[in-house]
Design a protein around this motif. Structure first.
Motif, PDB file in Angstrom:
ATOM      1  N   GLN A   1      18.931 -13.013  -1.420  1.00 47.16           N
ATOM      2  CA  GLN A   1      19.473 -14.218  -2.074  1.00 47.16           C
ATOM      3  C   GLN A   1      20.576 -14.777  -0.980  1.00 47.16           C
ATOM      4  OE1 GLN A   1      20.728 -13.879  -6.189  1.00 47.16           O
ATOM      5  NE2 GLN A   1      18.984 -12.358  -6.444  1.00 47.16           N
ATOM      6  N   GLU A   2      20.913 -14.291   0.115  1.00 46.88           N
ATOM      7  CA  GLU A   2      21.737 -14.901   0.975  1.00 46.88           C
ATOM      8  C   GLU A   2      21.175 -16.026   1.782  1.00 46.88           C
ATOM      9  OE1 GLU A   2      20.900 -11.662   0.849  1.00 46.88           O
ATOM     10  OE2 GLU A   2      22.619 -10.718  -0.073  1.00 46.88           O
ATOM     11  N   GLY A   3      19.931 -16.170   1.375  1.00 46.58           N
ATOM     12  CA  GLY A   3      19.172 -17.295   2.197  1.00 46.58           C
ATOM     13  C   GLY A   3      17.649 -16.941   2.515  1.00 46.58           C
ATOM     14  N   ILE A   4      16.766 -17.822   2.410  1.00 49.59           N
ATOM     15  CA  ILE A   4      15.364 -17.503   2.554  1.00 49.59           C
ATOM     16  C   ILE A   4      14.642 -18.785   3.242  1.00 49.59           C
ATOM     17  CG2 ILE A   4      15.133 -16.077   0.461  1.00 49.59           C
ATOM     18  CD1 ILE A   4      13.992 -18.683  -0.921  1.00 49.59           C
ATOM     19  N   ALA A   5      13.580 -18.118   4.095  1.00 49.18           N
ATOM     20  CA  ALA A   5      13.018 -19.224   5.091  1.00 49.18           C
ATOM     21  C   ALA A   5      11.397 -19.074   4.412  1.00 49.18           C
ATOM     22  CB  ALA A   5      13.138 -18.995   6.548  1.00 49.18           C
ATOM     23  N   VAL A   6      10.935 -18.097   3.941  1.00 48.38           N
ATOM     24  CA  VAL A   6       9.659 -17.791   3.666  1.00 48.38           C
ATOM     25  C   VAL A   6       9.369 -16.874   2.421  1.00 48.38           C
ATOM     26  CG1 VAL A   6       9.225 -16.200   5.481  1.00 48.38           C
ATOM     27  CG2 VAL A   6       7.152 -17.790   4.591  1.00 48.38           C
ATOM     28  N   ASN A   7       8.447 -16.932   1.662  1.00 48.87           N
ATOM     29  CA  ASN A   7       8.146 -15.940   0.700  1.00 48.87           C
ATOM     30  C   ASN A   7       7.246 -15.104   1.471  1.00 48.87           C
ATOM     31  OD1 ASN A   7       7.603 -14.315  -1.355  1.00 48.87           O
ATOM     32  ND2 ASN A   7       6.933 -16.026  -2.695  1.00 48.87           N
ATOM     33  N   THR A   8       7.552 -13.789   1.777  1.00 49.21           N
ATOM     34  CA  THR A   8       6.792 -12.930   2.683  1.00 49.21           C
ATOM     35  C   THR A   8       5.864 -12.049   1.808  1.00 49.21           C
ATOM     36  OG1 THR A   8       8.596 -11.138   2.481  1.00 49.21           O
ATOM     37  CG2 THR A   8       8.722 -12.816   4.345  1.00 49.21           C
TER      38      THR A   8
ATOM     39  N   ASP B   1      -0.834  -7.069  13.506  1.00 47.59           N
ATOM     40  CA  ASP B   1      -1.198  -5.766  13.061  1.00 47.59           C
ATOM     41  C   ASP B   1      -0.893  -5.544  11.535  1.00 47.59           C
ATOM     42  OD1 ASP B   1      -2.138  -4.768  15.470  1.00 47.59           O
ATOM     43  OD2 ASP B   1      -0.002  -4.129  16.074  1.00 47.59           O
ATOM     44  N   ARG B   2      -0.331  -6.507  10.935  1.00 51.42           N
ATOM     45  CA  ARG B   2       0.067  -6.628   9.491  1.00 51.42           C
ATOM     46  C   ARG B   2      -0.958  -7.470   8.736  1.00 51.42           C
ATOM     47  NH1 ARG B   2       3.413  -9.363   7.815  1.00 51.42           N
ATOM     48  NH2 ARG B   2       4.334  -8.115   6.275  1.00 51.42           N
ATOM     49  N   THR B   3      -1.278  -6.890   7.596  1.00 47.94           N
ATOM     50  CA  THR B   3      -2.425  -7.363   6.695  1.00 47.94           C
ATOM     51  C   THR B   3      -2.171  -7.392   5.294  1.00 47.94           C
ATOM     52  OG1 THR B   3      -4.835  -7.194   6.198  1.00 47.94           O
ATOM     53  CG2 THR B   3      -3.469  -5.331   6.391  1.00 47.94           C
ATOM     54  N   ILE B   4      -2.664  -8.655   4.583  1.00 46.52           N
ATOM     55  CA  ILE B   4      -2.237  -8.584   3.096  1.00 46.52           C
ATOM     56  C   ILE B   4      -3.622  -7.963   2.505  1.00 46.52           C
ATOM     57  CG2 ILE B   4      -3.342 -11.023   3.049  1.00 46.52           C
ATOM     58  CD1 ILE B   4      -1.224 -11.542   0.834  1.00 46.52           C
ATOM     59  N   THR B   5      -4.829  -8.313   3.180  1.00 40.45           N
ATOM     60  CA  THR B   5      -6.468  -7.821   2.444  1.00 40.45           C
ATOM     61  C   THR B   5      -6.668  -6.398   2.888  1.00 40.45           C
ATOM     62  OG1 THR B   5      -7.367  -8.765   4.407  1.00 40.45           O
ATOM     63  CG2 THR B   5      -6.900 -10.281   2.378  1.00 40.45           C
TER      64      THR B   5
ATOM     65  N   SER C   1       0.160  -4.359   3.964  1.00 37.64           N
ATOM     66  CA  SER C   1       1.224  -3.942   4.649  1.00 37.64           C
ATOM     67  C   SER C   1       2.295  -4.061   4.131  1.00 37.64           C
ATOM     68  CB  SER C   1       1.383  -4.408   6.192  1.00 37.64           C
ATOM     69  OG  SER C   1       0.217  -4.235   6.698  1.00 37.64           O
ATOM     70  N   GLN C   2       3.538  -3.556   4.420  1.00 39.50           N
ATOM     71  CA  GLN C   2       4.630  -3.967   3.835  1.00 39.50           C
ATOM     72  C   GLN C   2       5.423  -5.186   4.316  1.00 39.50           C
ATOM     73  OE1 GLN C   2       7.972  -1.135   4.526  1.00 39.50           O
ATOM     74  NE2 GLN C   2       9.356  -1.712   3.285  1.00 39.50           N
ATOM     75  N   GLN C   3       5.805  -5.893   3.042  1.00 40.84           N
ATOM     76  CA  GLN C   3       6.392  -7.262   3.361  1.00 40.84           C
ATOM     77  C   GLN C   3       7.359  -7.304   4.634  1.00 40.84           C
ATOM     78  OE1 GLN C   3       6.384  -5.509   0.390  1.00 40.84           O
ATOM     79  NE2 GLN C   3       5.481  -6.855  -1.022  1.00 40.84           N
ATOM     80  N   ALA C   4       7.262  -8.253   5.174  1.00 37.48           N
ATOM     81  CA  ALA C   4       7.865  -8.618   6.423  1.00 37.48           C
ATOM     82  C   ALA C   4       9.442  -8.573   6.276  1.00 37.48           C
ATOM     83  CB  ALA C   4       7.526  -9.680   7.431  1.00 37.48           C
ATOM     84  N   SER C   5      10.130  -8.010   7.171  1.00 39.75           N
ATOM     85  CA  SER C   5      11.749  -7.829   7.031  1.00 39.75           C
ATOM     86  C   SER C   5      12.160  -7.534   8.386  1.00 39.75           C
ATOM     87  CB  SER C   5      12.059  -6.974   6.120  1.00 39.75           C
ATOM     88  OG  SER C   5      11.823  -5.587   6.736  1.00 39.75           O
ATOM     89  N   THR C   6      13.333  -7.483   8.868  1.00 42.02           N
ATOM     90  CA  THR C   6      14.024  -7.008   9.817  1.00 42.02           C
ATOM     91  C   THR C   6      13.411  -5.586  10.428  1.00 42.02           C
ATOM     92  OG1 THR C   6      15.890  -8.233   9.639  1.00 42.02           O
ATOM     93  CG2 THR C   6      16.032  -6.516  11.169  1.00 42.02           C
ATOM     94  N   ALA C   7      13.154  -4.751   9.305  1.00 42.20           N
ATOM     95  CA  ALA C   7      12.927  -3.345   9.519  1.00 42.20           C
ATOM     96  C   ALA C   7      11.174  -3.226   9.769  1.00 42.20           C
ATOM     97  CB  ALA C   7      12.995  -2.325   8.590  1.00 42.20           C
ATOM     98  N   SER C   8      10.358  -3.995   9.020  1.00 40.25           N
ATOM     99  CA  SER C   8       8.946  -3.995   9.175  1.00 40.25           C
ATOM    100  C   SER C   8       8.157  -4.806  10.040  1.00 40.25           C
ATOM    101  CB  SER C   8       8.505  -3.916   7.510  1.00 40.25           C
ATOM    102  OG  SER C   8       8.831  -5.385   7.047  1.00 40.25           O
ATOM    103  N   GLY C   9       8.731  -5.742  10.499  1.00 39.35           N
ATOM    104  CA  GLY C   9       7.960  -6.651  11.568  1.00 39.35           C
ATOM    105  C   GLY C   9       7.872  -8.254  11.046  1.00 39.35           C
ATOM    106  N   SER C  10       7.289  -8.891  11.800  1.00 36.62           N
ATOM    107  CA  SER C  10       7.258 -10.374  11.841  1.00 36.62           C
ATOM    108  C   SER C  10       6.080 -10.851  10.976  1.00 36.62           C
ATOM    109  CB  SER C  10       7.150 -11.019  13.135  1.00 36.62           C
ATOM    110  OG  SER C  10       6.563 -12.217  12.913  1.00 36.62           O
TER     111      SER C  10
ATOM    112  N   SER D   1       0.910  -1.029   0.059  1.00 40.64           N
ATOM    113  CA  SER D   1      -0.062   0.055   0.146  1.00 40.64           C
ATOM    114  C   SER D   1       0.787   1.177   0.020  1.00 40.64           C
ATOM    115  CB  SER D   1      -0.832   0.191   1.112  1.00 40.64           C
ATOM    116  OG  SER D   1      -0.386  -0.141   2.444  1.00 40.64           O
ATOM    117  N   GLY D   2       1.845   1.096   0.543  1.00 39.27           N
ATOM    118  CA  GLY D   2       2.783   2.470   0.756  1.00 39.27           C
ATOM    119  C   GLY D   2       4.099   2.466  -0.211  1.00 39.27           C
TER     120      GLY D   2
END
Length: 555
Positions: free
Chosen positions: A396-403, A340-344, A326-335, A265-266
């Motif tokens: 590309q250093e390693g992934i656990a989930v497609n956020t 409080d984060r939403t896709i819909t 909400s912004q895709q999760a990262s160290t800066a944007s949350g778990s 959204s942002g």
């Protein structure tokens, strides 16, 4: 019988903004250089009379109506995005037959530069479950004639429905043979586009196996309203895309590339605030161009979430998973688990839940742009992890989930799947694109304990039409990566019945009261304009089961 014209302009023309690594002056110069050859390429008759160079289309079928679309080129200089060209009266005719001897609706409006000379006509008063033919006219010139079809009556007992299903059409990566093969079927009630109808990148920058098969227009990354209009206009010149639009109505939603890669959204991963202007301006430009150039009714202003019904057999909830997320999760944007984060967005999730609960049809279909099924990469080797991360747009250093998928918004997913289970809502099928692979999945309430955890729904994911998948990124022959990766992915995701990481193609969804079946088709070569199509596999979910099973013949 009535016909109505619905204006879809949602904003004013935007000011030019500076593209990444470019200046405003360079961008303006590039636009000027581009306009001359495009204008020169128009047929000579365009200078003398209006022309319908971008075909015609229809969409969003209702029991009593259909939305018609075209774009008229009133003069040689009036190329898409130019803002040039005179106001031009455009009329439409709807008939029961291809010869137009039994006319049921007519009307007219003016195509103007304010809407990029696009025209929409929302025709009502038609009969349900009926084929119609339509065409537009301007200045003595007729458009091609096209077929469309209305939806069944809301209370009709419908024996079956058949839809083409596509996503991820990167112009530069290849030809749109999937559209041609779907157009040749002559048996579709409609076709669904699940997102990435266009791509926003500059020429040569995204997903072409290192080779641009045919260049974008404009060549720069699209940022302004003029840019988005020009890119849409380029896509609508494709003969295979025009052929499919001429054969059946489309039901479309957007995903990220109609805006910018991994958008939220942002902002977006592929947007640099300031250097590429304000995201709010870019997003508004993308939406305005989309609604101008697509036969889509915005049920809520500025979004693509809406609902269509096809008799008592199926209703279809179409989602907008970019405008409110909400912004895709990262160290800066949350778990990914942050409630409080939403896709819909709250309103859309409540609307979806309410519609699923109140539905009285046999099947509940959800047009869903990104995969809802959980996905763990498992023990993929290092040489595959990096290209997989590139495909999914992740570090590309390693992934656990497609956020960027529902995996990045687990609270929304838990709430939705819990709603399905607690209210005993069955026969829910998610129809998905985006990931450039084909999948057939159960959607478990708790993937960690599946198959002990029940499946709340099923999901059919169609691969990309042309955009790079894993074998393209690794640059190895088709099938090499899938032979290694598919067993590992399935071992780590027991709810996945099938995954094909390598091939391009499309799906055909066939629905009866007893089952919903997806037939997966693959293309011989995305770089060949005459690519052949062949059936690959079929999966179905039987009524009342909420699970997927393989079937060994296409419908």
């Amino acid at each position: 019988m009535t016909s109505r014209f619905r204006s879809t302009n949602s904003g004013d023309a935007l000011n030019s903004r500076t593209p990444r690594r470019r200046t405003v002056v360079k961008a303006a110069a590039a636009t000027a250089v581009l306009a001359a050859p495009l204008a020169a390429a128009l047929p000579a008759r365009a200078a003398e009379a209006p022309a319908f160079l971008h075909g015609v289309a229809s969409g969003d079928p209702l029991p009593d109506g259909i939305l018609l679309w075209t774009r008229v080129t009133p003069a040689a200089e009036a190329i898409p995005g130019s803002g040039l060209g005179p106001d031009t009266q455009v009329s439409w005719t709807v008939a029961r037959d291809k010869a137009f001897t039994s006319i049921v609706a007519t009307g007219s409006t003016f195509a103007t530069a304010a809407s990029d000379h696009t025209v929409k006509a929302d025709i009502r008063g038609l009969q349900p479950a009926t084929d119609y033919w339509f065409r537009f006219s301007a200045g003595g010139t007729d458009s091609p004639a096209a077929r469309t079809r209305t939806a069944p009556a809301a209370d009709a007992a419908v024996p079956g429905l058949r839809f083409g299903v596509v996503s991820c059409a990167n112009w530069e990566a290849g030809y749109f043979s999937a559209y041609r093969h779907l157009a040749a079927r002559n048996d579709l009630d409609a076709w669904m586009h699940l997102g990435d109808y266009i791509y926003e990148y500059k020429s040569g920058e995204y997903g072409t196996r290192g080779k641009v098969v045919r260049p974008h227009s404009p060549a720069n990354e699209i940022l302004t309203l003029a840019d988005y209009r020009t890119r849409h206009g380029r896509y609508k010149t494709d003969p295979d895309l025009q052929a499919l639009h001429h054969k059946a109505p489309v039901v479309a939603i957007w995903d990220d590339h109609e805006f910018a890669d991994n958008s939220w959204s942002g902002g977006a991963v592929n947007h640099t605030e300031g250097a590429e202007g304000a995201w709010s301006d870019r997003q508004a430009a993308a939406k305005q161009a989309y609604f101008e150039w697509m036969p889509v009714r915005p049920a809520i202003a500025g979004t693509t979430y809406r609902r269509l019904r096809f008799g008592k057999l199926a209703d279809l909830a179409l989602l907008d998973l970019r405008s409110f997320r909400s912004q895709q999760a990262s160290t800066a944007s949350g778990s990914v688990d942050d409630p409080d984060r939403t896709i819909t967005g709250r309103a859309q999730l409540d609307w979806l839940k309410s519609g699923l609960k109140s539905s009285d049809t046999t099947w509940r279909l959800v047009g869903n742009s990104v995969m809802i099924s959980p996905f763990s990469v498992g023990s993929l080797s290092a040489d595959l992890l990096k290209p997989l991360a590139k495909l999914l747009g992740l570090p590309q250093e390693g992934i656990a989930v497609n956020t960027d998928q529902w995996d990045g918004y687990t609270d929304d997913r838990r709430e939705l799947l819990g709603h399905l289970r607690s209210n005993a809502i069955g026969n829910t099928v998610f129809l998905t694109g985006d990931i450039h692979m084909a999948w057939a999945n159960d959607v478990p309430v708790d993937a960690g304990t599946y198959p002990l955890s029940p499946s709340a729904a099923t999901e059919f994911v169609v691969t990309s039409m042309t955009s790079d998948n894993l074998d393209d990124i690794v640059k190895v022959p088709e099938g090499v990566v899938s032979a290694v990766a598919a067993p590992v992915i399935r071992a780590a995701n027991r709810h996945v019945h099938w995954v094909d990481t390598d091939r391009h193609g499309y799906g055909v969804l066939d629905i009866t009261a007893d089952r919903a079946q997806m037939d997966y088709y693959v293309l011989s070569d995305r770089t060949n304009p005459n690519a052949t199509s062949s059936w690959a596999r079929s999966y179905r979910t039987r009524s009342g089961t909420q699970t997927v099973e393989r079937t060994y013949d296409p419908v």
